[in-house]
Scaffold this motif. Structure first.
Motif, PDB file in Angstrom:
ATOM      1  N   ASN A 196       0.812  -1.210   0.000  1.00 15.43           N
ATOM      2  CA  ASN A 196       0.000   0.000   0.000  1.00 15.43           C
ATOM      3  C   ASN A 196       0.850   1.266   0.000  1.00 15.43           C
ATOM      4  O   ASN A 196       0.485   2.275  -0.610  1.00 15.43           O
ATOM      5  CB  ASN A 196      -0.950  -0.015   1.198  1.00 15.43           C
ATOM      6  CG  ASN A 196      -2.033  -1.063   1.051  1.00 15.43           C
ATOM      7  OD1 ASN A 196      -2.439  -1.389  -0.063  1.00 15.43           O
ATOM      8  ND2 ASN A 196      -2.496  -1.613   2.155  1.00 15.43           N
ATOM      9  N   VAL A 197       1.996   1.219   0.681  1.00 16.93           N
ATOM     10  CA  VAL A 197       2.907   2.358   0.644  1.00 16.93           C
ATOM     11  C   VAL A 197       3.444   2.555  -0.769  1.00 16.93           C
ATOM     12  O   VAL A 197       3.520   3.686  -1.272  1.00 16.93           O
ATOM     13  CB  VAL A 197       4.064   2.159   1.645  1.00 16.93           C
ATOM     14  CG1 VAL A 197       5.128   3.240   1.468  1.00 16.93           C
ATOM     15  CG2 VAL A 197       3.536   2.184   3.079  1.00 16.93           C
ATOM     16  N   LEU A 198       3.815   1.458  -1.410  1.00 16.94           N
ATOM     17  CA  LEU A 198       4.277   1.537  -2.799  1.00 16.94           C
ATOM     18  C   LEU A 198       3.184   2.091  -3.699  1.00 16.94           C
ATOM     19  O   LEU A 198       3.444   2.898  -4.599  1.00 16.94           O
ATOM     20  CB  LEU A 198       4.712   0.151  -3.284  1.00 16.94           C
ATOM     21  CG  LEU A 198       6.025  -0.380  -2.691  1.00 16.94           C
ATOM     22  CD1 LEU A 198       6.144  -1.882  -2.923  1.00 16.94           C
ATOM     23  CD2 LEU A 198       7.213   0.357  -3.299  1.00 16.94           C
ATOM     24  N   MET A 199       1.945   1.698  -3.449  1.00 21.50           N
ATOM     25  CA  MET A 199       0.839   2.181  -4.268  1.00 21.50           C
ATOM     26  C   MET A 199       0.668   3.690  -4.133  1.00 21.50           C
ATOM     27  O   MET A 199       0.564   4.416  -5.131  1.00 21.50           O
ATOM     28  CB  MET A 199      -0.463   1.464  -3.896  1.00 21.50           C
ATOM     29  CG  MET A 199      -1.620   1.752  -4.852  1.00 21.50           C
ATOM     30  SD  MET A 199      -3.196   0.970  -4.369  1.00 21.50           S
ATOM     31  CE  MET A 199      -2.727  -0.755  -4.250  1.00 21.50           C
ATOM     32  N   ALA A 200       0.643   4.177  -2.900  1.00 19.85           N
ATOM     33  CA  ALA A 200       0.476   5.616  -2.686  1.00 19.85           C
ATOM     34  C   ALA A 200       1.616   6.401  -3.303  1.00 19.85           C
ATOM     35  O   ALA A 200       1.415   7.492  -3.850  1.00 19.85           O
ATOM     36  CB  ALA A 200       0.380   5.904  -1.186  1.00 19.85           C
ATOM     37  N   ALA A 201       2.836   5.845  -3.242  1.00 20.46           N
ATOM     38  CA  ALA A 201       4.004   6.554  -3.756  1.00 20.46           C
ATOM     39  C   ALA A 201       4.075   6.542  -5.276  1.00 20.46           C
ATOM     40  O   ALA A 201       4.415   7.548  -5.908  1.00 20.46           O
ATOM     41  CB  ALA A 201       5.277   5.937  -3.176  1.00 20.46           C
ATOM     42  N   ILE A 202       3.749   5.415  -5.864  1.00 21.77           N
ATOM     43  CA  ILE A 202       3.964   5.246  -7.304  1.00 21.77           C
ATOM     44  C   ILE A 202       2.815   5.788  -8.147  1.00 21.77           C
ATOM     45  O   ILE A 202       3.033   6.466  -9.158  1.00 21.77           O
ATOM     46  CB  ILE A 202       4.224   3.756  -7.621  1.00 21.77           C
ATOM     47  CG1 ILE A 202       5.575   3.338  -7.024  1.00 21.77           C
ATOM     48  CG2 ILE A 202       4.201   3.492  -9.122  1.00 21.77           C
ATOM     49  CD1 ILE A 202       5.823   1.848  -7.045  1.00 21.77           C
ATOM     50  N   VAL A 203       1.575   5.529  -7.735  1.00 30.26           N
ATOM     51  CA  VAL A 203       0.434   5.978  -8.550  1.00 30.26           C
ATOM     52  C   VAL A 203      -0.317   7.141  -7.925  1.00 30.26           C
ATOM     53  O   VAL A 203      -1.168   7.747  -8.562  1.00 30.26           O
ATOM     54  CB  VAL A 203      -0.532   4.817  -8.854  1.00 30.26           C
ATOM     55  CG1 VAL A 203       0.191   3.711  -9.597  1.00 30.26           C
ATOM     56  CG2 VAL A 203      -1.174   4.277  -7.581  1.00 30.26           C
ATOM     57  N   GLY A 204      -0.031   7.448  -6.664  1.00 22.64           N
ATOM     58  CA  GLY A 204      -0.621   8.622  -6.028  1.00 22.64           C
ATOM     59  C   GLY A 204      -1.971   8.381  -5.379  1.00 22.64           C
ATOM     60  O   GLY A 204      -2.628   7.358  -5.601  1.00 22.64           O
ATOM     61  N   PRO A 205      -2.399   9.352  -4.561  1.00 27.65           N
ATOM     62  CA  PRO A 205      -3.634   9.198  -3.784  1.00 27.65           C
ATOM     63  C   PRO A 205      -4.889   9.000  -4.629  1.00 27.65           C
ATOM     64  O   PRO A 205      -5.788   8.260  -4.224  1.00 27.65           O
ATOM     65  CB  PRO A 205      -3.713  10.509  -2.994  1.00 27.65           C
ATOM     66  CG  PRO A 205      -2.305  10.977  -2.901  1.00 27.65           C
ATOM     67  CD  PRO A 205      -1.659  10.563  -4.181  1.00 27.65           C
ATOM     68  N   GLU A 206      -4.969   9.655  -5.773  1.00 20.54           N
ATOM     69  CA  GLU A 206      -6.202   9.566  -6.572  1.00 20.54           C
ATOM     70  C   GLU A 206      -6.472   8.127  -7.009  1.00 20.54           C
ATOM     71  O   GLU A 206      -7.589   7.609  -6.858  1.00 20.54           O
ATOM     72  CB  GLU A 206      -6.108  10.480  -7.795  1.00 20.54           C
ATOM     73  CG  GLU A 206      -7.383  10.504  -8.626  1.00 20.54           C
ATOM     74  CD  GLU A 206      -7.314  11.471  -9.802  1.00 20.54           C
ATOM     75  OE1 GLU A 206      -8.203  11.408 -10.671  1.00 20.54           O
ATOM     76  OE2 GLU A 206      -6.371  12.296  -9.856  1.00 20.54           O
TER      77      GLU A 206
END
Length: 412
Positions: A196-206
């Protein structure tokens, strides 16, 4: 599984409460803060509560929240409630509230103006159900960090990375120097947390919110999230030789220079502080993995089971008030590594990493996190998938993503 409560169990709980002897101002408080940094932090709450003339009876449960929560829930539903208990604010205690087992603190919140003090407002909203306030948020804990050992990179002869991509690129040099590139405990919550951290960092909050808030299976199975699972595959290769179980053991590897870094929430700061390490000198912190400097406004809160004991009920109110006090907020959060929920406290003594978090919070670069968006049942399915992914090299990123999309499509 989700926690469903039978009326028979509830009736038994009420009967038990009627027979519990009163112990005036002794109040048992359960939590899962047992690492060195966590214990130092929770001791500040205990000291502040004891100063009111009451007695904090510590009910620490060793292990992670995944270990502790079922124990806490079982006690509350089984008629053996504690005076107060930690949960992550969000949906973890939702059914306990719905079943009428938790105290309503709306009146105290209004009296002490929690609405005007707590920042951001979503923290209190996460404690609110049907217009009533059922918990006291005590910190803002953000998952979105990587902690780097300056010594490990110096030993490997490479610069300290400025972002996740540079970290991955430095992996071979770290391995050549006898280091484990990525320290990670072999617990499912740590592995799903890293995803989930990787997700927020790589593709962003939206995009993150399209997955977890909108529950879009199409997005979860699409090309943007494919980048995230590719990064998760990199992470499991970098962590392949990380043979520890608990998160703080992984943090200790970074502190000692045996590992290059760790993806972990800001609670790791407490461990660095207990070890006497200095942010910016001994270790480096990268919010949003150096790619996307946002923090989630999740964290910890205390809920108060209903007790059939007037003295203990008064002690519960005293504890709720202490948890929100300026003094306790500062003392606790400085040692915990988290940010205070009050927007009016002085944190000039915060270290460099905490100041980074405060700057992100002040800029409004915040997002919701999974505790707020998905049920415990969905969380467990996620944990199971990522545990299998990190322990099974033959499970490809593509196959794991397909299963992830199925979980999201059925999520509640």
């Amino acid at each position: 599984m989700r926690y469903r409560f039978s009326r028979a169990v509830l009736a038994a709980g009420v009967a038990f409460l009627a027979t519990v002897p009163a112990h005036a101002t002794d109040l048992e408080v359960t939590h899962w803060w047992t690492s060195g940094g966590e214990a130092a932090a929770v001791a500040e709450f205990a000291k502040a509560f004891d100063a009111t003339g009451n007695k904090w009876v510590d009910g620490a449960i060793a292990g992670s929240g995944d270990t502790a929560r079922p124990v806490m829930i079982s006690r509350i539903t089984g008629g053996d409630p504690m005076g107060a208990t930690q949960f992550n604010h969000g949906r973890q205690a939702e059914e306990l509230v719905q079943e009428g087992l938790m105290r309503d603190f709306t009146e105290l919140a209004a009296k002490e103006n929690w609405t005007g003090l707590i920042n951001p407002p979503t923290l209190l909203q996460n404690c609110t159900l049907d217009g009533k306030i059922y918990c006291v948020p005590v910190n803002i804990h953000s998952w979105q960090w990587i902690w780097l050992s300056n010594k490990a990179f110096a030993d490997a002869g490479v610069p300290v990375p400025k972002n996740w991509d540079e970290f991955v690129a430095a992996g071979p040099a770290l391995e050549k120097a006898g280091k484990i590139p990525l320290a990670m405990g072999k617990q499912a919550w740590q592995q799903s947390g890293a995803l989930n951290v990787l997700m927020a960092a790589i593709v962003g909050p939206e995009t993150f919110l399209k997955v977890y808030k909108d529950k879009s299976a199409d997005v979860a199975g699409g090309p943007e999230i494919a980048k995230v699972f590719k990064a998760a595959d990199d992470a499991r290769k970098l962590a392949a030789k990380s043979n520890v179980q608990n998160w703080n053991e992984a943090t200790a590897m970074v502190i000692g220079g045996q590992a290059g870094g760790q993806i972990m929430g800001d609670w790791a700061q407490g461990e660095f502080q207990v070890a006497g390490q200095v942010a910016g000198k001994d270790y480096t912190c990268l919010p949003g993995l150096g790619l996307n400097a946002v923090i989630a406004t999740g964290g910890d809160a205390f809920y108060f089971p209903k007790l059939d004991d007037p003295e203990k009920s008064k002690a519960q109110e005293a504890l709720a008030s202490v948890l929100m006090s300026k003094e306790a907020q500062v003392a606790f959060n400085l040692k915990k590594g988290s940010l205070p929920v009050r927007g009016d406290v002085d944190l000039t003594t915060a270290n460099d990493c905490m100041k980074k978090g405060l700057e992100i919070l002040a800029a409004g670069k915040t997002m919701q996190w999974t505790d707020e968006l998905i049920s415990p049942d969905t969380t467990q399915q996620m944990n199971d998938l990522m545990s299998e992914f990190f322990s099974t090299p033959s499970l490809t990123a593509e196959a794991a993503q397909a299963r992830f999309a199925e979980i999201i499509g059925a999520a509640d």
